[in-house]
Design a protein around this motif. Sequence first.
Motif, PDB file in Angstrom:
ATOM      1  N   LYS A 115       0.763  -1.163  -0.004  1.00 39.21           N
ATOM      2  CA  LYS A 115      -0.116  -0.158  -0.025  1.00 39.21           C
ATOM      3  C   LYS A 115       0.947   1.415  -0.114  1.00 39.21           C
ATOM      4  O   LYS A 115       0.241   2.284  -0.495  1.00 39.21           O
TER       5      LYS A 115
ATOM      6  N   ALA B 256      -6.756   9.976  -0.458  1.00 41.60           N
ATOM      7  CA  ALA B 256      -6.876  10.506   1.024  1.00 41.60           C
ATOM      8  C   ALA B 256      -5.477  10.748   1.396  1.00 41.60           C
ATOM      9  O   ALA B 256      -4.565  10.178   1.116  1.00 41.60           O
TER      10      ALA B 256
ATOM     11  N   LYS C 253      -3.930   1.433   7.592  1.00 40.50           N
ATOM     12  CA  LYS C 253      -3.687   0.193   6.807  1.00 40.50           C
ATOM     13  C   LYS C 253      -2.245  -0.421   6.921  1.00 40.50           C
ATOM     14  O   LYS C 253      -1.182   0.270   6.779  1.00 40.50           O
TER      15      LYS C 253
ATOM     16  N   ASP D 128      -6.722   9.717   5.956  1.00 44.05           N
ATOM     17  CA  ASP D 128      -7.913  10.544   6.164  1.00 44.05           C
ATOM     18  C   ASP D 128      -9.133   9.493   5.835  1.00 44.05           C
ATOM     19  O   ASP D 128      -8.973   8.703   4.931  1.00 44.05           O
TER      20      ASP D 128
ATOM     21  N   LYS E 264     -19.180  -4.875   1.418  1.00 43.78           N
ATOM     22  CA  LYS E 264     -17.967  -5.660   2.282  1.00 43.78           C
ATOM     23  C   LYS E 264     -18.455  -6.205   3.589  1.00 43.78           C
ATOM     24  O   LYS E 264     -17.903  -7.090   4.155  1.00 43.78           O
TER      25      LYS E 264
ATOM     26  N   LEU F  49      -9.185   4.698  -3.267  1.00 45.19           N
ATOM     27  CA  LEU F  49      -8.743   4.011  -1.980  1.00 45.19           C
ATOM     28  C   LEU F  49      -7.925   3.031  -2.003  1.00 45.19           C
ATOM     29  O   LEU F  49      -7.006   2.753  -1.209  1.00 45.19           O
TER      30      LEU F  49
END
Length: 423
Positions: free
Chosen positions: A103, A118, A143, A186, A214, A282
């Motif tokens: 990520k 974000a 994350k 965020d 989800k 995202l």
Amino acid sequence: MKVLVIGSGGREHAIVWKLSQSKKVKKIFCAPGNSGIKEIAELVDVKPDDVPRLLDFAKNNKIDLTVVGPEAPLVKGIVDIFNENGLKAFGPFKDVAMLEGSKVFSKNVMEKFGLATADFKIFDNPNDAKKYLNEIGVPIVIKADGLAAGKGVIIPKTIEEGLKAIDSIMVERIFGDSGNKIILEDCLEGEEASMLVFTDGKTIVPLESSQDHKRIFDKDKGPNTGGMGAYSPAPVVTKDMLEEIIKNVFRPVVDGLKKEGKVYKGVLYAGLMITKNGPVVLEFNVRFGDPETQAILPRLRSDLADIMMACVDGTLDKIDVKWDESPCISVVCASKGYPDEYEKNKEIFGLEEAKKIKDVIVFHAGTKNENGKILTNGGRVLGVTSLGKDIRSAKLNAYKAIEHLKFEGMQYRKDIGNRAIKR
Ligand code: AMP
Ligand code: GLY
């Protein structure tokens, strides 16, 4: 042509099902597959991330095209290894599979190529991350950097919950090395959508839009899962929105990577938040979505084998990709306990009756065949799918099929499609 599909989920069943309709495809193998796939392909008992054995199999059986379903083998570099051995594989090379594999890599790519995403900060030690969380407070999104089987994103309700999440990722290392770094970003508001495109590194061809569900329970309650159902198209992705997404998300990424000598081939999936200010990325996935694929591929009119070959060969501009106007919905039936520890080996009843309903396809995920009985063998078990003249009739038809299906502890959401119907 002979095709090998790697994976065992509902996504792979949908891919095999679609490939089996191609006049050019003479034989399909699937490693390891499931009991639904077994009806249309020959199963091969090799795990998806056992790249050396998959390579041996593909060489020995003169496979013309290997289609990689899940992310793990892609991140391991299966496409590079197959290529070095003169074999064609559909999916991105290792260097760009990092868009899903890390990520941190992904966020840096988004930032570098000017995509809306974000605001974020990267941390490589828990104390700094916790200090920042204490300063900034909630809502915030935490994350883990690496692959975490879809569990690496946490949106804590309180600072305490967030501090615990940081500890479990970075100190207890529940995701192993995937938690060496974390991102705090965020928390965005809006409606989510999944946009997938085929690309050969030059041409970009969007698949029809879709929306995943989800959370485990109706009205988006309960913990996150791999996805409890999907429908296509997603009304929030209008024609103008799609243009904006191609222009501001996919084009800059594909072109930007190419300029750096990294050609992205395969399917690229952007998880988007459609905010007041437009689409915001995202995450990227470097493969088909699951369960999105089960709702998208039944709408594809063109030959999937041709499209995949064109992505590999760099000739996607020569292919006309056509879609059915009819919407499609896929509802996941899951085992008791999922997404936590779940039960297995429960006999599934009613498959034949469900399949008889017009426009219904029952994609298998965690299923296996034992002594002529079909048993549950995973968290997500079936993807009950239906096309319809509109989303409401697709929904009614899929749920009509579910009424025939039964296994002990079966759970499913009753509200898949409602968001689209309400619009
Ligand atoms: P990801 O694995 O990055 O797609 O994240 C899983 C889920 O977490 C997404 O589908 C969203 O529901 C949620 N999510 C991820 N990032 C954000 C964000 N920045 N703001 C709000 N929700 C997010
Ligand atoms: N449905 C979410 C995913 O495939 O990652």
